[in-house]
Design a protein around this motif. Structure first.
Motif, PDB file in Angstrom:
ATOM      1  N   ARG A 171      -0.302 -10.840  -0.792  1.00  0.00           N
ATOM      2  CA  ARG A 171      -1.466 -11.722  -0.674  1.00  0.00           C
ATOM      3  C   ARG A 171      -1.138 -13.099  -1.248  1.00  0.00           C
ATOM      4  O   ARG A 171      -1.413 -14.126  -0.632  1.00  0.00           O
ATOM      5  CB  ARG A 171      -2.642 -11.074  -1.405  1.00  0.00           C
ATOM      6  N   GLN A 172      -0.530 -13.121  -2.434  1.00  0.00           N
ATOM      7  CA  GLN A 172      -0.153 -14.405  -3.050  1.00  0.00           C
ATOM      8  C   GLN A 172       0.875 -15.136  -2.190  1.00  0.00           C
ATOM      9  O   GLN A 172       0.783 -16.346  -1.985  1.00  0.00           O
ATOM     10  CB  GLN A 172       0.439 -14.171  -4.450  1.00  0.00           C
ATOM     11  N   GLY A 180      -3.200  -7.791  10.758  1.00  0.00           N
ATOM     12  CA  GLY A 180      -2.251  -8.668  10.057  1.00  0.00           C
ATOM     13  C   GLY A 180      -2.083  -9.931  10.878  1.00  0.00           C
ATOM     14  O   GLY A 180      -0.971 -10.370  11.174  1.00  0.00           O
ATOM     15  N   CYS A 181      -3.231 -10.535  11.243  1.00  0.00           N
ATOM     16  CA  CYS A 181      -3.257 -11.618  12.252  1.00  0.00           C
ATOM     17  C   CYS A 181      -2.694 -12.935  11.744  1.00  0.00           C
ATOM     18  O   CYS A 181      -2.392 -13.832  12.539  1.00  0.00           O
ATOM     19  CB  CYS A 181      -4.694 -11.850  12.707  1.00  0.00           C
ATOM     20  N   GLY A 241      -9.519 -10.357  14.362  1.00  0.00           N
ATOM     21  CA  GLY A 241      -8.298 -10.428  13.562  1.00  0.00           C
ATOM     22  C   GLY A 241      -8.592 -10.041  12.131  1.00  0.00           C
ATOM     23  O   GLY A 241      -9.651 -10.388  11.586  1.00  0.00           O
ATOM     24  N   PHE A 242      -7.662  -9.308  11.515  1.00  0.00           N
ATOM     25  CA  PHE A 242      -7.810  -8.853  10.126  1.00  0.00           C
ATOM     26  C   PHE A 242      -6.560  -9.227   9.356  1.00  0.00           C
ATOM     27  O   PHE A 242      -5.445  -9.013   9.847  1.00  0.00           O
ATOM     28  CB  PHE A 242      -7.987  -7.323  10.081  1.00  0.00           C
ATOM     29  N   ASP A 243      -6.744  -9.766   8.167  1.00  0.00           N
ATOM     30  CA  ASP A 243      -5.577 -10.121   7.342  1.00  0.00           C
ATOM     31  C   ASP A 243      -5.944 -10.062   5.867  1.00  0.00           C
ATOM     32  O   ASP A 243      -7.080 -10.325   5.472  1.00  0.00           O
ATOM     33  CB  ASP A 243      -5.060 -11.520   7.694  1.00  0.00           C
ATOM     34  N   LEU A 244      -4.912  -9.746   5.088  1.00  0.00           N
ATOM     35  CA  LEU A 244      -5.018  -9.641   3.633  1.00  0.00           C
ATOM     36  C   LEU A 244      -5.263 -10.992   2.965  1.00  0.00           C
ATOM     37  O   LEU A 244      -5.894 -11.062   1.908  1.00  0.00           O
ATOM     38  CB  LEU A 244      -3.666  -9.078   3.153  1.00  0.00           C
ATOM     39  N   ALA A 286      -9.145  -8.401   5.132  1.00  0.00           N
ATOM     40  CA  ALA A 286      -9.102  -6.945   4.905  1.00  0.00           C
ATOM     41  C   ALA A 286      -7.705  -6.552   4.464  1.00  0.00           C
ATOM     42  O   ALA A 286      -6.721  -6.986   5.070  1.00  0.00           O
ATOM     43  CB  ALA A 286      -9.477  -6.186   6.181  1.00  0.00           C
ATOM     44  N   ASP A 287      -7.642  -5.742   3.409  1.00  0.00           N
ATOM     45  CA  ASP A 287      -6.361  -5.155   3.004  1.00  0.00           C
ATOM     46  C   ASP A 287      -6.239  -3.828   3.741  1.00  0.00           C
ATOM     47  O   ASP A 287      -6.924  -2.852   3.407  1.00  0.00           O
ATOM     48  CB  ASP A 287      -6.327  -4.945   1.486  1.00  0.00           C
ATOM     49  N   LEU A 288      -5.394  -3.796   4.735  1.00  0.00           N
ATOM     50  CA  LEU A 288      -5.316  -2.623   5.613  1.00  0.00           C
ATOM     51  C   LEU A 288      -4.602  -1.443   4.939  1.00  0.00           C
ATOM     52  O   LEU A 288      -4.494  -0.375   5.535  1.00  0.00           O
ATOM     53  CB  LEU A 288      -4.654  -3.006   6.940  1.00  0.00           C
ATOM     54  N   THR A 289      -4.136  -1.638   3.696  1.00  0.00           N
ATOM     55  CA  THR A 289      -3.602  -0.487   2.954  1.00  0.00           C
ATOM     56  C   THR A 289      -4.719   0.252   2.216  1.00  0.00           C
ATOM     57  O   THR A 289      -4.498   1.319   1.673  1.00  0.00           O
ATOM     58  CB  THR A 289      -2.542  -0.905   1.907  1.00  0.00           C
TER      59      THR A 289
END
Ligand SMILES: C[S@@+](CC[C@H](N)C(=O)[O-])C[C@H]1O[C@@H](n2cnc3c(N)ncnc32)[C@H](O)[C@@H]1O
Length: 255
Positions: free
Chosen positions: A6-7, A49-50, A69-72, A100-103
């Protein structure tokens, strides 16, 4: 410095953000994802992870009903929203982006989709998280729908020195026996700027096993992507060091 994913992506949004293809994989991987996906008109798509949304914007001109789209990374999602808003309304269907954190099972979005892509997401996920996401997409995808994903070719780290325009450093690791170990690399843009990337190592056999465990029982399409004559004609200086090297793996699996 030990940055979380994320960072890392929040900090590097400026060099990922792009209006047109410029990064190596914008030529060697993303066009093939869109080609294999085929006709998306009227479809509801997921982009997992867009990042800053280049693939979604490219797909938007092909008349999908909706792309989620979803991304951390909040910064990547912010950049994706900004650039989607700047698209002329006649360029395609609506683009929606969420952090979204998909993990995290609690952050996996609910609902269904007609097709999904994950362009260089799974190289940030260990086997357990990869399994979770593959199982979730398998359940969410409508019958007959495609899920297309790309990862850096797992052999790349062991084939190339740490040189432009793309490398992954193996450290002390070996191809077999290093599953889930984190390898660091870099990928270049044609203007000389490079981005840090990561690969949570998984062999081809690891991917095959996890697909079978998660219910993707139909024979997948697997492609090993590299530079083509078209790339070499376009920019021989940039692409020639990679001639003959497998750069990415593309999977297409179907529900
Ligand atoms: C190499 S970038 C690719 C971005 C985009 N798919 C593209 O093709 O330009 C990888 C993306 O995966 C995202 N990512 C990494 N781990 C993630 C996770 N656990 N959940 C959601 N996104 C994640 C990163 O934030 C980053 O934007």
């Amino acid at each position: 410095m030990d940055l979380s994913n994320r960072q890392l992506y929040n900090a590097s949004v400026a060099t990922w953000r792009r209006q047109e293809p410029i990064l190596l994989s914008d030529f060697t991987a993303r066009p093939r994802v869109i080609e294999v996906l085929g006709d998306v008109s009227g479809l509801h798509l997921w982009d997992l992870g867009c990042g800053e949304g280049l693939v979604g914007r490219q797909l938007a001109s092909c008349n999908p009903a909706r792309i989620d789209g979803f991304d951390l990374s909040e910064e990547m999602v912010h950049a994706a929203r900004e650039q989607a808003a700047a698209l002329a309304s006649d360029q395609g269907g609506p683009l929606y982006y969420s952090v979204a954190d998909l993990t995290d099972p609690a952050q996996l979005p609910s609902g269904a989709c007609d097709a999904a892509v994950a362009v260089f997401l799974f190289n940030y996920l260990d086997i357990q998280a990869t399994e979770q996401v593959l199982r979730w997409v398998r359940q969410a995808l409508r019958p007959g729908g495609s899920f297309i994903f790309t990862v850096p070719h797992p052999s790349l780290a062991f084939l190339r020195p740490a040189e432009a325009p793309f490398y992954i450093e193996p450290g002390n690791h070996t191809y077999l026996g290093s599953t889930d170990h984190l390898l660091e690399g870099r990928i270049w843009r044609r203007d000389g700027i490079s981005n840090a990337i990561r690969s949570r190592h998984k062999t081809l056999e690891d991917y095959n096993r996890v697909l079978r465990r998660t219910g993707w029982t139909r024979m997948p399409l697997i492609e090993e992507l590299g530079v083509t004559e078209d790339h070499l004609n376009l920019d021989p200086f940039f692409f020639a060091p990679l001639r003959g090297t497998p750069l990415h793996l593309l999977f297409q699996v179907q529900a």
